[in-house]
Design an enzyme around this catalytic site. Structure first.
Site, PDB file in Angstrom:
ATOM      1  N   ASP A  90       0.878  -1.176   0.000  1.00  0.00           N
ATOM      2  CA  ASP A  90       0.000   0.000   0.000  1.00  0.00           C
ATOM      3  C   ASP A  90       0.907   1.216   0.000  1.00  0.00           C
ATOM      4  O   ASP A  90       1.611   1.470   0.980  1.00  0.00           O
ATOM      5  CB  ASP A  90      -0.893  -0.022   1.249  1.00  0.00           C
ATOM      6  N   ASN A 118       2.593   4.659 -10.536  1.00  0.00           N
ATOM      7  CA  ASN A 118       1.335   4.583 -11.278  1.00  0.00           C
ATOM      8  C   ASN A 118       0.115   4.393 -10.375  1.00  0.00           C
ATOM      9  O   ASN A 118      -1.000   4.725 -10.782  1.00  0.00           O
ATOM     10  CB  ASN A 118       1.442   3.426 -12.290  1.00  0.00           C
ATOM     11  N   ARG A 127      10.931   8.825  -1.927  1.00  0.00           N
ATOM     12  CA  ARG A 127      11.750   8.963  -0.713  1.00  0.00           C
ATOM     13  C   ARG A 127      12.516   7.668  -0.421  1.00  0.00           C
ATOM     14  O   ARG A 127      13.655   7.692   0.052  1.00  0.00           O
ATOM     15  CB  ARG A 127      10.850   9.337   0.480  1.00  0.00           C
ATOM     16  N   TYR A 134      -8.786  14.421  -6.430  1.00  0.00           N
ATOM     17  CA  TYR A 134      -7.960  13.853  -7.509  1.00  0.00           C
ATOM     18  C   TYR A 134      -7.155  14.951  -8.206  1.00  0.00           C
ATOM     19  O   TYR A 134      -5.941  14.820  -8.416  1.00  0.00           O
ATOM     20  CB  TYR A 134      -8.872  13.121  -8.498  1.00  0.00           C
ATOM     21  N   LYS A 161      -3.066  15.255  -8.086  1.00  0.00           N
ATOM     22  CA  LYS A 161      -2.269  15.174  -9.319  1.00  0.00           C
ATOM     23  C   LYS A 161      -1.521  16.493  -9.562  1.00  0.00           C
ATOM     24  O   LYS A 161      -0.399  16.476 -10.092  1.00  0.00           O
ATOM     25  CB  LYS A 161      -3.158  14.822 -10.513  1.00  0.00           C
ATOM     26  N   THR A 196      -9.856   1.750 -18.577  1.00  0.00           N
ATOM     27  CA  THR A 196      -9.516   0.944 -17.399  1.00  0.00           C
ATOM     28  C   THR A 196     -10.697   0.943 -16.427  1.00  0.00           C
ATOM     29  O   THR A 196     -11.684   1.658 -16.629  1.00  0.00           O
ATOM     30  CB  THR A 196      -8.303   1.536 -16.657  1.00  0.00           C
TER      31      THR A 196
HETATM   32  P1  NAP Z   1      -7.047   1.310 -12.173  1.00  0.00           P
HETATM   33  O1  NAP Z   1      -7.396   0.411 -13.310  1.00  0.00           O
HETATM   34  O2  NAP Z   1      -8.106   1.652 -11.180  1.00  0.00           O
HETATM   35  O3  NAP Z   1      -5.772   0.691 -11.423  1.00  0.00           O
HETATM   36  C1  NAP Z   1      -5.241   1.338 -10.300  1.00  0.00           C
HETATM   37  C2  NAP Z   1      -4.092   0.524  -9.757  1.00  0.00           C
HETATM   38  O4  NAP Z   1      -3.581   1.198  -8.582  1.00  0.00           O
HETATM   39  C3  NAP Z   1      -4.522  -0.869  -9.303  1.00  0.00           C
HETATM   40  O5  NAP Z   1      -3.483  -1.777  -9.578  1.00  0.00           O
HETATM   41  C4  NAP Z   1      -4.690  -0.697  -7.795  1.00  0.00           C
HETATM   42  O6  NAP Z   1      -4.578  -1.941  -7.147  1.00  0.00           O
HETATM   43  C5  NAP Z   1      -3.552   0.284  -7.499  1.00  0.00           C
HETATM   44  N1  NAP Z   1      -3.683   1.006  -6.239  1.00  0.00           N
HETATM   45  C6  NAP Z   1      -4.713   1.775  -5.820  1.00  0.00           C
HETATM   46  N2  NAP Z   1      -4.484   2.235  -4.590  1.00  0.00           N
HETATM   47  C7  NAP Z   1      -3.278   1.739  -4.210  1.00  0.00           C
HETATM   48  C8  NAP Z   1      -2.495   1.844  -3.032  1.00  0.00           C
HETATM   49  N3  NAP Z   1      -2.923   2.533  -1.947  1.00  0.00           N
HETATM   50  N4  NAP Z   1      -1.290   1.214  -2.994  1.00  0.00           N
HETATM   51  C9  NAP Z   1      -0.863   0.498  -4.045  1.00  0.00           C
HETATM   52  N5  NAP Z   1      -1.556   0.357  -5.183  1.00  0.00           N
HETATM   53  C10 NAP Z   1      -2.758   0.970  -5.248  1.00  0.00           C
HETATM   54  O7  NAP Z   1      -6.505   2.724 -12.695  1.00  0.00           O
HETATM   55  P2  NAP Z   1      -5.786   3.160 -14.057  1.00  0.00           P
HETATM   56  O8  NAP Z   1      -6.792   3.841 -14.886  1.00  0.00           O
HETATM   57  O9  NAP Z   1      -4.976   2.057 -14.611  1.00  0.00           O
HETATM   58  O10 NAP Z   1      -4.842   4.322 -13.484  1.00  0.00           O
HETATM   59  C11 NAP Z   1      -3.438   4.175 -13.329  1.00  0.00           C
HETATM   60  C12 NAP Z   1      -2.849   5.567 -13.126  1.00  0.00           C
HETATM   61  O11 NAP Z   1      -3.136   6.363 -14.278  1.00  0.00           O
HETATM   62  C13 NAP Z   1      -3.443   6.316 -11.927  1.00  0.00           C
HETATM   63  O12 NAP Z   1      -2.434   7.058 -11.280  1.00  0.00           O
HETATM   64  C14 NAP Z   1      -4.439   7.253 -12.577  1.00  0.00           C
HETATM   65  O13 NAP Z   1      -4.682   8.399 -11.799  1.00  0.00           O
HETATM   66  C15 NAP Z   1      -3.725   7.590 -13.874  1.00  0.00           C
HETATM   67  N6  NAP Z   1      -4.613   8.064 -14.937  1.00  0.00           N
HETATM   68  C16 NAP Z   1      -5.586   7.257 -15.455  1.00  0.00           C
HETATM   69  C17 NAP Z   1      -6.393   7.744 -16.470  1.00  0.00           C
HETATM   70  C18 NAP Z   1      -7.472   6.908 -17.087  1.00  0.00           C
HETATM   71  O14 NAP Z   1      -8.250   7.447 -17.896  1.00  0.00           O
HETATM   72  N7  NAP Z   1      -7.575   5.621 -16.802  1.00  0.00           N
HETATM   73  C19 NAP Z   1      -6.227   9.063 -16.945  1.00  0.00           C
HETATM   74  C20 NAP Z   1      -5.237   9.858 -16.396  1.00  0.00           C
HETATM   75  C21 NAP Z   1      -4.426   9.341 -15.382  1.00  0.00           C
HETATM   76  P3  NAP Z   1      -5.187  -2.217  -5.663  1.00  0.00           P
HETATM   77  O15 NAP Z   1      -6.584  -1.639  -5.660  1.00  0.00           O
HETATM   78  O16 NAP Z   1      -5.145  -3.713  -5.497  1.00  0.00           O
HETATM   79  O17 NAP Z   1      -4.281  -1.536  -4.711  1.00  0.00           O
END
Ligand code: NAP
Length: 251
Positions: free
Chosen positions: A61, A88, A122, A154, A158, A189
């Site tokens: 985490d 990520n 860090r 959010y 960011k 996603t």
């Molecule tokens: P996602 O499908 O919801 O996946 C998020 C991932 O982060 C999962 O593997 C989740 O696993 C992990 N996670 C969440 N909280 C965590 C924690 N406290 N510690 C460790 N792992 C954690 O999201 P995604 O769309 O792939 O997003 C990935 C990144 O891209 C994020 O930073 C998001 O803000 C950024 N992003 C996404 C989009 C988009 O349109 N999808 C656009 C701009 C930016 P667990 O829940 O098992 O921990």
């Protein structure tokens, strides 16, 4: 043989979505040794097994610094070194107006999206500085520079991550550290499933078929981990930037 052969890279949030796609691309096509992590370690392990023997997984985490320290120690123990981290892991919730928001839920978003990335940096930066090199990719968002209704936590997290990228770049200039911010754009996603279900703000109205496939941001993350991105050090890029897309061969 890939262009990241022998490199050791941690990917947070690698159990699904962009992180899983990036970890697979780094491990399979680019040949890196990859440590995949998420709170759900079993799901991260499944993705690691799809990569092969050059991948490992463990639960972490990122909002818990001790958990992040264990992740970094396990990575160097398993693979002998550490070359790059991909920050990520992220969450979109809470999707709610500032006036109606729950303070604990709001703070939890910042704990993961901003403080979590800080924790990883860090934990790895002293070792990277001592080694004279290392790469940090912070997965940002267009929300870092654009407010969207219901997304105050959010967007704020960011925006903070965007500044953290710049602060690390400033403090490590000339010391072999490469740090990048990367905005994937609206990508297909689970996070977008939650956004669509909320019905809040224009992003929730984007039809699924108009979202970017995870392979595109994954390719960008691989690119930023390679020496081809050396001249981009210290900057943040969007997958919507035409010159950046051209570098990736996406247009
Ligand atoms: P996602 O499908 O919801 O996946 C998020 C991932 O982060 C999962 O593997 C989740 O696993 C992990 N996670 C969440 N909280 C965590 C924690 N406290 N510690 C460790 N792992 C954690 O999201 P995604 O769309 O792939 O997003 C990935 C990144 O891209 C994020 O930073 C998001 O803000 C950024 N992003 C996404 C989009 C988009 O349109 N999808 C656009 C701009 C930016 P667990 O829940 O098992 O921990």
């Amino acid at each position: 043989m890939g262009n990241l052969d022998g490199k050791v890279i941690i990917v947070t949030g690698a159990s699904r979505g962009i992180g899983a796609a990036a970890a697979v691309a780094l491990g399979k096509a680019a040949g890196a040794n990859v440590m995949l992590t998420a709170r759900d370690g079993a799901l991260a392990e499944q993705v690691a097994q799809s990569v092969g023997a050059n991948a490992a997984a463990m639960a972490c985490d990122v909002s818990d610094f001790a958990s992040v320290e264990r992740l970094v120690a396990a990575t160097t123990e398993r693979f002998g070194r550490l070359d790059a981290v991909v920050n990520n892991a992220g969450v979109i919730e809470p999707i709610v107006s500032v006036a109606e928001s729950d303070p604990a839920a709001w703070a939890r978003n910042i704990d993961i999206n901003l403080t979590g990335a800080y924790h990883v940096i860090r934990a790895v930066l002293p070792g990277m500085l001592a080694a004279g090199g290392g790469t940090i990719v912070n997965v940002s968002s267009g929300a870092a520079i654009r407010p969207l209704e219901g997304w105050s936590a959010y967007c704020s997290g960011k925006a903070g991550l965007h500044m953290l990228t710049r602060a690390v770049a400033l403090e490590t200039a000339g010391k072999g550290i490469r740090v990048f911010g990367f905005q994937p754009g609206t990508t297909d996603t689970d996070m977008q499933v939650l956004i669509r279900a909320s019905g809040v703000n224009p992003v929730s109205q984007i039809p699924r078929q108009n979202l970017t496939p995870v392979a595109h941001p994954a390719a960008a993350i691989v690119y930023l981990c390679t020496a081809a991105a050396d001249d981009l050090n210290g900057q943040e890029f969007s997958l919507r930037d035409e010159p950046f897309r051209a570098r990736l061969g996406l247009d």
